[in-house]
Design a protein around this motif. Structure first.
Motif, short mmCIF file in Angstrom:
data_model
loop_
_atom_site.label_atom_id
_atom_site.label_comp_id
_atom_site.label_asym_id
_atom_site.label_seq_id
_atom_site.Cartn_x
_atom_site.Cartn_y
_atom_site.Cartn_z
N UNK A 89 19.51 36.83 88.54
CA UNK A 89 18.14 36.72 89.05
C UNK A 89 17.81 37.97 89.87
N UNK A 90 16.68 38.57 89.57
CA UNK A 90 16.20 39.71 90.35
C UNK A 90 14.71 39.54 90.56
N UNK A 91 14.17 40.20 91.60
CA UNK A 91 12.72 40.19 91.74
C UNK A 91 12.14 41.09 90.66
N UNK A 92 10.96 40.73 90.18
CA UNK A 92 10.35 41.49 89.11
C UNK A 92 9.78 42.80 89.65
N UNK A 93 10.69 43.72 89.93
CA UNK A 93 10.30 45.10 90.24
C UNK A 93 11.41 46.04 89.79
N UNK A 120 6.96 36.57 89.69
CA UNK A 120 5.90 37.27 88.97
C UNK A 120 4.51 36.91 89.51
N UNK A 121 4.46 35.85 90.34
CA UNK A 121 3.17 35.52 90.97
C UNK A 121 2.73 36.59 91.97
N UNK A 122 3.68 37.47 92.35
CA UNK A 122 3.35 38.48 93.36
C UNK A 122 2.92 39.82 92.78
N UNK A 127 2.56 45.15 85.14
CA UNK A 127 3.81 45.67 85.73
C UNK A 127 5.03 45.04 85.06
N UNK A 128 4.88 43.80 84.59
CA UNK A 128 6.03 43.03 84.10
C UNK A 128 6.74 43.76 82.95
N UNK A 129 5.93 44.26 82.00
CA UNK A 129 6.52 44.94 80.83
C UNK A 129 7.31 46.18 81.23
N UNK A 146 10.70 36.55 82.44
CA UNK A 146 9.93 36.64 83.68
C UNK A 146 9.46 35.25 84.11
N UNK A 147 9.64 34.93 85.37
CA UNK A 147 9.26 33.59 85.85
C UNK A 147 8.69 33.63 87.27
N UNK A 148 8.11 32.51 87.67
CA UNK A 148 7.86 32.26 89.09
C UNK A 148 8.53 30.92 89.41
N UNK A 149 9.69 30.99 90.06
CA UNK A 149 10.42 29.76 90.39
C UNK A 149 9.58 28.91 91.35
N UNK A 150 8.86 29.59 92.23
CA UNK A 150 8.05 28.90 93.23
C UNK A 150 6.97 28.05 92.55
#
Ligand SMILES: Nc1nc2c(ncn2[C@@H]2O[C@H](COP(=O)(O)OP(=O)(O)OP(=O)(O)O)[C@@H](O)[C@H]2O)c(=O)[nH]1
Ligand SMILES: [Mg+2]
Length: 293
Positions: A89-93, A120-122, A127-129, A146-150
């Motif tokens: 798991x990593x932040x999407x950046x 990815x909600x942030x 940017x995701x691609x 890509x997900x938003x667990x929150x």
């Protein structure tokens, strides 16, 4: 039955525990906005028709500043070993040095790995691609999700990807009606620690540990009595945890009691005492006494 052991690993604070709870639909692992929330390996068991997945939630990778931190990293590294699959798991950046180091460890393990890009909600959709292709250059991931667990967005896709890697097994490793290997007694102490992390600032919450000293169902039925010790590092921290006329400790205990009652499904009497153990995070035997790794 199809079964699998899946390690959830990654830098601290990226949302590993949030993802585990989202997959299970139940709170097994505590969550906070502060780094180094999860301290030991905790198993969350996903049970469905003909399927059992044992997830290992692990402490996050970080640069340790004390012996407790070093021990947590060891636990995380060991979790890359004897499993069927890794959820990284990593932040999407864009990947930073820490992510590259973790990828090296994954590479050495030779294990299949799904990369989960969280939060990815942030960020903006375009940017995701870019992030996906930056990661794809570093390692041959089995898939990148890509997900938003929150917001529970994409969690089902993660499960579907895991199912692709599962194999038939003659044995089931955990009871099919339990969501974790941890006792209620342990989960209660963790919920108190979560409230410490959520209500306190800076070094104070990081220097705390919680031990359950008594966990007892009253004979007359619906009440569980729980006595815990909150350990902190300094006399001044003790004052902060207790607060003016005990208000902070009362707030922490009330919040924890509410969640423990929800978990147990019965009334709880919770008593919290605060104790000081100077610099316990650098003392091996105290680290072992206050944590169940
Ligand atoms: N915006 C946003 N925040 C998230 C998401 N997932 C988790 N968070 C937040 O990120 C913070 C850390 O979440 P945790 O689940 O405790 O992270 P962790 O990776 O388990 O952290 P450690 O146990 O310290 O390694 C919390 O404040 C979460 O609410 C997400 O999809 N979007
Ligand atoms: Mg965690």
């Amino acid at each position: 039955m199809k079964t699998a052991f899946v390690s959830i690993i990654g830098r601290t604070n990226v949302g590993k525990s949030t993802l585990l709870n989202a997959i299970l639909g139940e709170k097994i692992s505590i969550i906070s906005d502060k780094p180094q929330t999860t301290r030991s390996r905790i198993v969350g068991v996903y049970n469905a028709q003909d399927v059992q997945i044992a997830f290992l939630d692990t402490p996050g990778f970080h640069r340790p500043e004390n012996k407790l931190g070093a021990r947590m990293i060891e636990v995380a590294e060991e979790s890359i070993g004897d499993v069927d699959l890794i959820l990284f798991v990593a932040e999407c950046r864009p990947p930073a040095a820490m992510e590259r180091e973790v990828i090296k460890k994954i590479h050495v393990s030779g294990l299949p790995c799904i990369l989960v890009l969280n939060k990815i909600d942030k960020i903006r959709k375009d940017e995701i691609l870019k992030v996906i292709s930056a990661y794809a250059e570093l390692h041959e991931f089995d898939s990148i999700v890509p997900i938003s667990a929150l917001q529970r967005d994409g969690v089902k896709i993660v499960l579907d990807e895991i199912l692709k890697h599962m194999e038939e097994s003659p044995v089931v490793y955990y009871p099919t009606d339990a969501a974790t290997d941890r006792s209620e007694r342990y989960l209660a102490s963790e919920l108190v620690r979560e409230k410490l992390l959520r209500n306190l600032r800076e070094e104070v919450p990081h220097g705390t540990a919680v031990e359950t000293v008594l966990f007892k169902d009253r004979e007359d039925g619906n009440l569980t009595e729980i006595y815990v010790n909150i350990i902190c590092e300094r006399e001044s921290h003790k004052g902060i945890i207790i607060g003016k006329q005990g208000t902070m400790l009362k707030k922490i205990a009330t919040e924890a009691r509410g969640e423990i009652e929800a978990m147990l499904g019965r009334k709880v009497y919770l008593e919290c005492r605060v104790k000081v153990k100077e610099d316990w995070r650098n003392n091996e035997s105290l680290i072992n006494e206050y944590n169940e790794f």
